[in-house]
Design a protein around this motif. Structure first.
Motif, PDB file in Angstrom:
ATOM      1  N   GLU A  10       0.847  -1.197   0.000  1.00 49.93           N
ATOM      2  CA  GLU A  10       0.000   0.000   0.000  1.00 49.93           C
ATOM      3  C   GLU A  10       0.882   1.247   0.000  1.00 49.93           C
ATOM      4  OE1 GLU A  10      -3.204   0.183  -0.397  1.00 49.93           O
ATOM      5  OE2 GLU A  10      -3.639  -1.950  -0.217  1.00 49.93           O
ATOM      6  N   ASP A  11       0.302   2.369  -0.371  1.00 52.67           N
ATOM      7  CA  ASP A  11       1.088   3.593  -0.486  1.00 52.67           C
ATOM      8  C   ASP A  11       1.233   4.364   0.824  1.00 52.67           C
ATOM      9  OD1 ASP A  11      -1.453   4.609  -0.198  1.00 52.67           O
ATOM     10  OD2 ASP A  11      -1.491   5.679  -2.102  1.00 52.67           O
ATOM     11  N   ASP A  12       0.612   3.890   1.896  1.00 47.67           N
ATOM     12  CA  ASP A  12       0.737   4.555   3.194  1.00 47.67           C
ATOM     13  C   ASP A  12       1.995   4.042   3.897  1.00 47.67           C
ATOM     14  OD1 ASP A  12       0.237   6.082   5.406  1.00 47.67           O
ATOM     15  OD2 ASP A  12      -1.297   4.754   6.230  1.00 47.67           O
ATOM     16  N   THR A  13       2.960   4.921   4.129  1.00 49.35           N
ATOM     17  CA  THR A  13       4.227   4.518   4.722  1.00 49.35           C
ATOM     18  C   THR A  13       4.823   5.672   5.519  1.00 49.35           C
ATOM     19  OG1 THR A  13       6.449   3.684   4.253  1.00 49.35           O
ATOM     20  CG2 THR A  13       5.484   5.134   2.600  1.00 49.35           C
ATOM     21  N   LEU A  14       5.691   5.352   6.437  1.00 52.78           N
ATOM     22  CA  LEU A  14       6.406   6.369   7.208  1.00 52.78           C
ATOM     23  C   LEU A  14       7.634   6.879   6.458  1.00 52.78           C
ATOM     24  CD1 LEU A  14       6.280   4.741  10.749  1.00 52.78           C
ATOM     25  CD2 LEU A  14       4.931   6.668   9.916  1.00 52.78           C
ATOM     26  N   VAL A  15       8.014   6.176   5.414  1.00 48.72           N
ATOM     27  CA  VAL A  15       9.193   6.547   4.645  1.00 48.72           C
ATOM     28  C   VAL A  15       8.784   7.556   3.569  1.00 48.72           C
ATOM     29  CG1 VAL A  15      11.024   5.683   3.152  1.00 48.72           C
ATOM     30  CG2 VAL A  15      10.191   4.275   5.049  1.00 48.72           C
ATOM     31  N   PHE A  16       9.518   8.663   3.505  1.00 51.69           N
ATOM     32  CA  PHE A  16       9.232   9.658   2.478  1.00 51.69           C
ATOM     33  C   PHE A  16       9.557   9.099   1.102  1.00 51.69           C
ATOM     34  CE2 PHE A  16      10.031  12.405   6.197  1.00 51.69           C
ATOM     35  CZ  PHE A  16       8.813  13.071   6.200  1.00 51.69           C
ATOM     36  N   GLU A  17       8.700   9.417   0.115  1.00 54.89           N
ATOM     37  CA  GLU A  17       8.868   8.893  -1.225  1.00 54.89           C
ATOM     38  C   GLU A  17      10.233   9.246  -1.791  1.00 54.89           C
ATOM     39  OE1 GLU A  17       6.625   9.217  -5.448  1.00 54.89           O
ATOM     40  OE2 GLU A  17       5.391   9.082  -3.640  1.00 54.89           O
ATOM     41  N   GLY A  18      10.708  10.435  -1.557  1.00 57.44           N
ATOM     42  CA  GLY A  18      12.017  10.854  -2.055  1.00 57.44           C
ATOM     43  C   GLY A  18      13.146  10.036  -1.474  1.00 57.44           C
ATOM     44  N   ALA A  19      12.948   9.526  -0.269  1.00 60.98           N
ATOM     45  CA  ALA A  19      13.997   8.732   0.388  1.00 60.98           C
ATOM     46  C   ALA A  19      14.133   7.362  -0.264  1.00 60.98           C
ATOM     47  CB  ALA A  19      13.685   8.577   1.870  1.00 60.98           C
ATOM     48  N   MET A  20      13.086   6.910  -0.977  1.00 59.55           N
ATOM     49  CA  MET A  20      13.119   5.580  -1.577  1.00 59.55           C
ATOM     50  C   MET A  20      13.843   5.591  -2.939  1.00 59.55           C
ATOM     51  SD  MET A  20       9.502   3.798  -0.626  1.00 59.55           S
ATOM     52  CE  MET A  20       8.370   5.121  -1.056  1.00 59.55           C
ATOM     53  N   GLU A  21      14.117   6.726  -3.484  1.00 61.74           N
ATOM     54  CA  GLU A  21      14.747   6.791  -4.804  1.00 61.74           C
ATOM     55  C   GLU A  21      16.224   6.689  -4.748  1.00 61.74           C
ATOM     56  OE1 GLU A  21      13.183  10.334  -6.595  1.00 61.74           O
ATOM     57  OE2 GLU A  21      11.203   9.498  -6.673  1.00 61.74           O
TER      58      GLU A  21
END
Length: 182
Positions: A171-182
């Motif tokens: 699911e797209d709900d996460t504590l991790v920022f999207e930018g941090a995953m790149e």
């Protein structure tokens, strides 16, 4: 130690079971289905272990534990499938070469992927296994092998639960920022 080799039963041979009142013709159909499920389950098991070993990131602990548990579920199910195939007078697939060749699914490559990609690959395998298990439950029912049908029914619950847990992780709900995953 004896140097003589005596094959007691050849791979692919199905005799049926007098004790279980299952003739060879019906048993062969069920054993083929069970061996397909066994091969697919082992592909899933090894892929889950790969992801268990390689998971990193903010959700490491939860995913590491979940993937280990899910792999344990797959391993236990594989054991039940193999024992049922043997009880029906068949020979369960056992070699890695045969398991991979007979699996209706393909494992991902040896490369390590980001966890989202890994879990998406797992979801694909779970989906294929679920569909195949449903077909094999119907087959066992049609052939009057209610014990195999029940074994598959009991285990499909766990397979679906594990797939559903992966669905939640994706699911797209996460504590991790999207930018941090790149």
């Amino acid at each position: 130690m004896s140097t003589h080799k005596h094959v007691r039963k050849s791979a692919g041979e199905v005799t049926g079971s007098e004790a279980l009142r299952m003739d060879a013709e019906r048993a062969e159909q069920v054993v083929d289905a069970l061996n397909t499920d066994l091969a697919a389950t082992y592909v899933l098991y090894h892929q889950l272990k790969k992801h268990h070993w390689n998971v990193e990131g903010a959700e490491f602990r939860d995913l590491h534990l979940f993937l280990g548990e899910a792999a344990g579920h797959a391993e236990a199910f594989a054991d039940e499938l193999a024992e049922r195939a043997q009880a029906l007078g068949g020979v369960p697939h056992a070699s890695m070469t045969t398991l991979e060749a007979e699996a209706p699914i393909a494992p991902e490559s040896e490369d390590v992927y980001d966890i989202r990609t890994s879990l998406e690959n797992d979801m694909g395998i779970y989906g294929e296994i679920i569909e195949t298990l449903r077909e094999h439950i119907e087959l066992a029912d049609r052939l009057g092998d209610f014990a195999t049908s029940e074994l598959l029914r009991e285990n499909i619950v766990t397979v679906e639960q594990d797939a559903h847990h992966i669905e939640h992780y994706l699911e797209d709900d996460t504590l991790v920022f999207e930018g941090a995953m790149e």
